[in-house]
Design a protein around this motif. Structure first.
Motif, short mmCIF file in Angstrom:
data_model
loop_
_atom_site.label_atom_id
_atom_site.label_comp_id
_atom_site.label_asym_id
_atom_site.label_seq_id
_atom_site.Cartn_x
_atom_site.Cartn_y
_atom_site.Cartn_z
N CYS A 298 0.78 -1.12 -0.14
CA CYS A 298 0.07 0.01 -0.12
C CYS A 298 0.86 1.21 0.06
N ARG A 299 1.92 1.24 0.82
CA ARG A 299 2.88 2.50 0.76
C ARG A 299 3.42 2.73 -0.64
N ALA A 300 3.85 1.81 -1.19
CA ALA A 300 4.52 1.74 -2.51
C ALA A 300 3.28 2.20 -3.69
N TYR A 301 2.13 1.52 -3.65
CA TYR A 301 0.95 2.10 -4.31
C TYR A 301 0.59 3.40 -4.24
N ALA B 36 2.27 6.00 -3.06
CA ALA B 36 3.31 6.85 -3.29
C ALA B 36 3.42 7.11 -4.88
N GLY B 37 2.80 6.04 -5.74
CA GLY B 37 2.48 6.04 -7.15
C GLY B 37 1.23 6.86 -7.80
N THR B 38 0.24 7.02 -7.08
CA THR B 38 -1.16 7.38 -7.41
C THR B 38 -1.79 8.27 -6.51
N THR B 39 -2.61 8.91 -6.88
CA THR B 39 -3.59 9.84 -6.21
C THR B 39 -5.02 9.23 -6.35
N GLN B 40 -5.43 8.48 -7.69
CA GLN B 40 -6.53 8.16 -8.17
C GLN B 40 -6.64 6.50 -7.65
N LEU B 41 -7.74 6.31 -7.37
CA LEU B 41 -8.00 4.87 -6.91
C LEU B 41 -7.11 4.44 -5.70
N ALA B 42 -6.87 5.20 -4.91
CA ALA B 42 -5.82 4.96 -3.94
C ALA B 42 -6.75 4.45 -2.64
N THR B 43 -7.25 3.22 -2.59
CA THR B 43 -7.74 2.68 -1.36
C THR B 43 -6.86 1.42 -1.17
N SER B 44 -7.15 1.01 0.27
CA SER B 44 -6.46 -0.38 0.50
C SER B 44 -7.06 -1.42 -0.07
N ARG B 45 -8.34 -1.43 -0.40
CA ARG B 45 -9.26 -2.27 -1.00
C ARG B 45 -8.82 -2.59 -2.41
N ILE B 46 -8.45 -1.55 -3.11
CA ILE B 46 -8.00 -1.60 -4.64
C ILE B 46 -6.52 -2.24 -4.43
N ALA B 47 -5.65 -1.79 -3.68
CA ALA B 47 -4.41 -1.95 -3.37
C ALA B 47 -4.22 -3.46 -3.06
N ARG B 48 -4.95 -4.00 -2.32
CA ARG B 48 -5.11 -5.35 -2.01
C ARG B 48 -5.26 -6.23 -3.31
N GLN B 49 -6.42 -5.73 -4.10
CA GLN B 49 -6.69 -6.40 -5.21
C GLN B 49 -5.48 -6.54 -6.40
N TRP B 50 -4.99 -5.44 -6.30
CA TRP B 50 -3.81 -5.46 -7.38
C TRP B 50 -2.46 -6.40 -6.76
N MET B 51 -2.37 -6.21 -5.37
CA MET B 51 -1.38 -7.12 -4.91
C MET B 51 -1.79 -8.75 -5.00
N GLU B 52 -2.97 -9.02 -5.01
CA GLU B 52 -3.55 -10.36 -5.16
C GLU B 52 -3.48 -10.69 -6.43
N ALA B 53 -3.33 -9.97 -7.38
CA ALA B 53 -3.35 -10.09 -8.75
C ALA B 53 -2.09 -10.20 -9.09
#
Length: 90
Positions: free
Chosen positions: A11-14, A16-33
């Protein structure tokens, strides 16, 4: 490192790279993918959620390619993002 620590680091890395769609739920989805945080942030900056981006990634597309072929105006893109955020809050 346990799963929660992995998510915090991701999440910290994610974030740092975006201000759009920056939620822990979406970050988790990306990580799991299995998408690295910096790549996920680039897709988020393009306004893509994981379920939208994964088929494009599999087809060899990049966020820049998607943005270049997007016929919508910037106002329409912003409205799409706002609609997606509203859906995530429900």
């Amino acid at each position: 490192m346990n799963r929660l620590e992995q998510l915090r680091h991701y999440c910290r890395a994610y974030y740092a790279g975006t201000t759009q769609l920056a939620t822990s739920r979406i970050a988790r989805q990306w990580m799991e993918a299995g998408i690295p945080a910096h790549q996920a942030a680039a897709w988020a900056r393009a306004g893509c959620l994981p379920e939208e981006a994964l088929p494009l990634i599999a087809a060899g597309m990049t966020p820049a390619m998607v943005l270049a072929t997007d016929p919508t105006t910037e106002a329409e893109q912003m409205q799409r993002l706002a609609d997606q955020i509203d859906l995530m809050r429900d």
